[in-house]
Motif scaffolding. Structure first.
Motif, short mmCIF file in Angstrom:
data_model
loop_
_atom_site.label_atom_id
_atom_site.label_comp_id
_atom_site.label_asym_id
_atom_site.label_seq_id
_atom_site.Cartn_x
_atom_site.Cartn_y
_atom_site.Cartn_z
N ILE A 23 44.43 54.65 112.88
CA ILE A 23 45.13 53.37 113.01
C ILE A 23 46.05 53.13 111.82
N ASP A 24 45.58 53.51 110.62
CA ASP A 24 46.42 53.39 109.42
C ASP A 24 47.71 54.18 109.57
N ALA A 25 47.59 55.40 110.08
CA ALA A 25 48.78 56.25 110.23
C ALA A 25 49.78 55.63 111.21
N LEU A 26 49.28 55.07 112.29
CA LEU A 26 50.15 54.39 113.25
C LEU A 26 50.83 53.18 112.61
N ALA A 27 50.04 52.37 111.91
CA ALA A 27 50.58 51.17 111.28
C ALA A 27 51.63 51.53 110.23
N TRP A 28 51.35 52.56 109.43
CA TRP A 28 52.28 52.96 108.38
C TRP A 28 53.61 53.42 108.98
N GLY A 68 55.48 50.38 110.48
CA GLY A 68 55.92 49.46 109.44
C GLY A 68 57.00 50.04 108.55
N LYS A 69 56.95 51.34 108.33
CA LYS A 69 57.91 52.00 107.44
C LYS A 69 59.31 52.06 108.06
N SER A 70 59.37 52.34 109.35
CA SER A 70 60.68 52.53 110.00
C SER A 70 60.74 51.79 111.33
N PRO A 71 60.67 50.47 111.30
CA PRO A 71 60.63 49.71 112.56
C PRO A 71 61.87 49.91 113.43
N MET A 72 63.02 50.15 112.80
CA MET A 72 64.24 50.31 113.59
C MET A 72 64.21 51.60 114.42
N ASP A 73 63.41 52.58 113.99
CA ASP A 73 63.26 53.79 114.80
C ASP A 73 62.72 53.46 116.19
N ALA A 126 67.44 44.13 116.24
CA ALA A 126 66.89 43.40 115.10
C ALA A 126 65.64 42.61 115.51
N ARG A 127 65.72 41.97 116.65
CA ARG A 127 64.57 41.21 117.14
C ARG A 127 63.40 42.14 117.46
N GLU A 128 63.72 43.28 118.08
CA GLU A 128 62.67 44.23 118.44
C GLU A 128 62.03 44.84 117.19
N ALA A 129 62.84 45.09 116.16
CA ALA A 129 62.31 45.65 114.92
C ALA A 129 61.32 44.68 114.28
N ALA A 130 61.62 43.39 114.36
CA ALA A 130 60.68 42.39 113.83
C ALA A 130 59.37 42.43 114.60
N PHE A 131 59.46 42.65 115.90
CA PHE A 131 58.26 42.75 116.72
C PHE A 131 57.47 44.01 116.38
N VAL A 132 58.17 45.11 116.10
CA VAL A 132 57.50 46.35 115.70
C VAL A 132 56.73 46.13 114.40
N GLY A 146 51.49 45.21 111.61
CA GLY A 146 50.57 44.33 110.91
C GLY A 146 49.26 44.15 111.66
N MET A 147 49.35 44.03 112.98
CA MET A 147 48.13 43.89 113.79
C MET A 147 47.29 45.16 113.74
N LEU A 148 47.95 46.32 113.77
CA LEU A 148 47.22 47.58 113.66
C LEU A 148 46.55 47.70 112.30
N ASP A 149 47.24 47.27 111.26
CA ASP A 149 46.67 47.31 109.92
C ASP A 149 45.42 46.44 109.83
N GLU A 150 45.48 45.28 110.46
CA GLU A 150 44.32 44.39 110.48
C GLU A 150 43.17 45.02 111.27
N LEU A 151 43.50 45.65 112.40
CA LEU A 151 42.48 46.32 113.20
C LEU A 151 41.82 47.45 112.41
N SER A 152 42.62 48.19 111.66
CA SER A 152 42.08 49.28 110.85
C SER A 152 41.06 48.78 109.85
#
Length: 308
Positions: free
Chosen positions: A237-242, A245-250, A259-265, A270-276
């Motif tokens: 989960i950490d790897a997915l979150a990282w 979070g590192k490259s949301p525009m990808d 831009a809006r979608e990147a904010a959602f990514v 953040g939710m994945l990080d919390e789950l981890s």
């Protein structure tokens, strides 16, 4: 042991109870969902692979058995180059996506969903199918604009992630029957392969969070987690979150409003990080079931967020 030697499963099977659907429900999956899944696999996934991978991937086929080892199991068989997507698991994930979306739309307490998933997938309690357990009419729920839109996005992106993940196992020549650290490394590689697919499309893997929110109840906790063959581990989960979070525009450049979608990514990351963090807290994993059983008992499922 024979099954373990033949397949690479996205998830392990512990004591999960199987969910039963009627013939009409499974015919609907076969007639409506299966053709869409095949098209997504052929056009969106295989069609967007790097050219050097396409000849090898051309030999991979999809199989749609009635049931898998658990209500939420999808798996690949290296020996036959087959990805299995059980009809019952497809429908179960569809129901879970609808549950999450309906509860969000109505402002209901999501702890009841976690209590249901824990009881069914961890404890093996013979609960009815998700929507039946919560007295939610499927058509009514999907007619809600928010619930219909969100559940569809969770399901479609989640299934696409699963397909790409299992294809990754096959194209990366992962070995069946691996355990411990070696198996965990393979799972992270298959997850990364699936994220690469979404990056090529420029779309958000929205369903991955809700999929793992359900799936983690099937995994061992505390000491048993280290020996699990296919764990939903904090490291995965950490790897997915990282990555998100590192490259949301990808994972947003293919959308109408990047831009809006990147904010959602970033929000998904953040939710994945919390789950981890939750998965990594052995004390929380021990105490949470007690809280779920006390505060969100099965006797209240039908009145938690009904559609009637």
């Amino acid at each position: 042991m024979l099954i373990r030697a033949l397949i690479l499963m996205l998830l392990p099977t512990l004591c999960a109870a199987q969910v039963r659907y009627g013939p009409a429900d499974l015919r609907r999956v076969e007639e409506r969902a299966v053709p869409t899944i095949i098209a997504v696999f052929d056009e969106d996934i295989l069609g967007n692979l790097p050219r050097e991978m396409r000849p090898r991937a051309a030999g991979v086929t999809l199989d749609f058995p009635l049931e898998g080892p658990s209500p939420l199991s999808f798996y690949a068989a290296p020996a036959t180059q087959t990805i299995s997507m059980p009809l019952t698991s497809i429908r179960f994930f569809d129901d879970v996506a609808t549950l999450f979306a309906w509860f969000e739309a109505r402002g209901c307490e999501p702890g009841f969903i976690q209590s249901y998933l824990w009881g069914l997938l961890r404890e093996g309690r013979p609960y009815p199918a998700p929507l039946e357990a919560f007295a939610i009419d499927r058509e009514t729920a999907l007619a809600d604009p928010f619930a219909g839109d969100v559940s569809g996005k969770i399901l479609s992106s989640g299934i696409q992630f699963i397909l790409a993940h299992e294809l990754g196992h096959l194209l990366l020549d992962h070995e069946a029957g691996m355990e411990g650290a070696a198996s965990q490394a393979q799972e992270r590689e298959a997850d990364a392969f699936a994220l690469d697919h979404f990056a090529r499309l420029g779309g958000a893997p929205m369903g991955v969070f809700w999929y793992y929110m359900a799936a983690w109840w099937q995994d061992p906790v505390t000491e048993g987690r280290a020996a699990s063959t296919h764990p939903v581990s904090p490291e995965r989960i950490d790897a997915l979150a990282w990555r998100l979070g590192k490259s949301p525009m990808d994972f947003a450049h293919g959308e109408a409003d990047p831009a809006r979608e990147a904010a959602f990514v970033r929000e998904i990351a953040g939710m994945l990080d919390e789950l981890s963090g939750l998965i990594d807290d052995d004390g929380m994993l021990t105490l949470m079931p007690l809280t779920l059983d006390r505060d969100f008992p099965s006797s209240r499922f039908a009145t938690a967020c009904p559609s009637g």
